[in-house]
Motif scaffolding. Structure first.
Motif, PDB file in Angstrom:
ATOM      1  N   LEU A   1       0.832  -1.204   0.000  1.00 28.51           N
ATOM      2  CA  LEU A   1       0.000   0.000   0.000  1.00 28.51           C
ATOM      3  C   LEU A   1       0.867   1.254   0.000  1.00 28.51           C
ATOM      4  O   LEU A   1       2.040   1.229   0.353  1.00 28.51           O
ATOM      5  CB  LEU A   1      -0.917  -0.004   1.227  1.00 28.51           C
ATOM      6  N   HIS A   2       0.246   2.375  -0.385  1.00 31.56           N
ATOM      7  CA  HIS A   2       0.909   3.685  -0.385  1.00 31.56           C
ATOM      8  C   HIS A   2       0.723   4.278   1.016  1.00 31.56           C
ATOM      9  O   HIS A   2      -0.350   4.776   1.343  1.00 31.56           O
ATOM     10  CB  HIS A   2       0.265   4.551  -1.466  1.00 31.56           C
ATOM     11  N   ILE A   3       1.781   4.169   1.854  1.00 30.38           N
ATOM     12  CA  ILE A   3       1.701   4.550   3.261  1.00 30.38           C
ATOM     13  C   ILE A   3       2.830   5.519   3.591  1.00 30.38           C
ATOM     14  O   ILE A   3       3.958   5.356   3.140  1.00 30.38           O
ATOM     15  CB  ILE A   3       1.831   3.300   4.166  1.00 30.38           C
ATOM     16  N   LYS A   4       2.529   6.502   4.407  1.00 31.45           N
ATOM     17  CA  LYS A   4       3.533   7.412   4.953  1.00 31.45           C
ATOM     18  C   LYS A   4       3.328   7.481   6.448  1.00 31.45           C
ATOM     19  O   LYS A   4       2.197   7.385   6.929  1.00 31.45           O
ATOM     20  CB  LYS A   4       3.405   8.815   4.344  1.00 31.45           C
ATOM     21  N   PRO A   5       4.375   7.671   7.216  1.00 31.23           N
ATOM     22  CA  PRO A   5       5.754   7.801   6.780  1.00 31.23           C
ATOM     23  C   PRO A   5       6.338   6.462   6.340  1.00 31.23           C
ATOM     24  O   PRO A   5       5.770   5.409   6.621  1.00 31.23           O
ATOM     25  CB  PRO A   5       6.475   8.328   8.027  1.00 31.23           C
ATOM     26  N   ASP A   6       7.475   6.557   5.700  1.00 33.00           N
ATOM     27  CA  ASP A   6       8.120   5.364   5.148  1.00 33.00           C
ATOM     28  C   ASP A   6       8.383   4.281   6.190  1.00 33.00           C
ATOM     29  O   ASP A   6       8.302   3.108   5.894  1.00 33.00           O
ATOM     30  CB  ASP A   6       9.436   5.737   4.459  1.00 33.00           C
ATOM     31  N   SER A   7       8.689   4.678   7.417  1.00 31.81           N
ATOM     32  CA  SER A   7       9.068   3.704   8.446  1.00 31.81           C
ATOM     33  C   SER A   7       7.884   3.133   9.226  1.00 31.81           C
ATOM     34  O   SER A   7       8.080   2.281  10.093  1.00 31.81           O
ATOM     35  CB  SER A   7      10.053   4.346   9.425  1.00 31.81           C
ATOM     36  N   LEU A   8       6.672   3.559   8.939  1.00 28.12           N
ATOM     37  CA  LEU A   8       5.522   3.151   9.747  1.00 28.12           C
ATOM     38  C   LEU A   8       5.350   1.631   9.822  1.00 28.12           C
ATOM     39  O   LEU A   8       5.127   1.080  10.896  1.00 28.12           O
ATOM     40  CB  LEU A   8       4.232   3.801   9.234  1.00 28.12           C
ATOM     41  N   ILE A   9       5.454   0.943   8.711  1.00 32.90           N
ATOM     42  CA  ILE A   9       5.230  -0.510   8.708  1.00 32.90           C
ATOM     43  C   ILE A   9       6.266  -1.220   9.588  1.00 32.90           C
ATOM     44  O   ILE A   9       5.912  -2.052  10.421  1.00 32.90           O
ATOM     45  CB  ILE A   9       5.258  -1.075   7.276  1.00 32.90           C
TER      46      ILE A   9
END
Length: 151
Positions: A123-131
């Motif tokens: 998925l398109h998620i921000k911020p980059d480090s969230l996952i």
């Protein structure tokens, strides 16, 4: 140099049954960008009180706010916008069900996604480090450096 104040926000990292809760970042389907629930803080209330209120407004869920796990910054130099977000690990108190009829009073959040780590990575998620932060077992706090706002 912009004279605008830096905006402070609080966001919730909610993982329930190995699924991360994400919400749409922009109203009216302007983008497919997803983020953690939360938002700007109101003066006179703690970050944790603001976060619990924002999560309830956006999802109808009641959460217990835990320890901070991430500080993220983003900006739009074109309009002089800069936001600092403090992410907290949260747990759900009560039912994890978000009613289909739930409406964010600000009419921004209208999409809720519970994603596994594998699903979230697509998925398109921000911020980059969230996952990686959400599914990490570490209790350390991370910092995601300043990045430009994206749609």
């Amino acid at each position: 140099m912009s004279s605008k104040a830096v905006r402070l926000a609080a966001r919730a990292v909610i993982v329930h049954k190995d699924r991360l809760l994400l919400v749409n970042a922009w109203a009216n389907e302007r983008s497919n960008l997803l983020c953690a629930p939360g938002g700007g803080v109101e003066l006179g209330a703690s970050l944790t009180d603001n976060l619990a209120r924002e999560v309830e407004e956006e999802t109808g869920l009641t959460v217990k706010v835990g320890a901070p796990c991430l500080v993220n910054e983003f900006h739009d130099p074109g309009i002089g916008f800069h936001q600092v977000e403090v992410f907290f690990r949260c747990s759900i108190e009560g039912s994890p069900v978000i009613p289909r009829s739930w409406q964010d009073p600000e009419r921004i959040v209208d999409r809720h996604v519970w994603a596994t780590e594998a699903e979230a990575s697509k998925l398109h998620i921000k911020p980059d480090s969230l996952i990686s932060i959400a599914f990490s077992q570490t209790q350390e706090i991370s910092y995601d450096p300043l990045e430009r706002i994206v749609m």
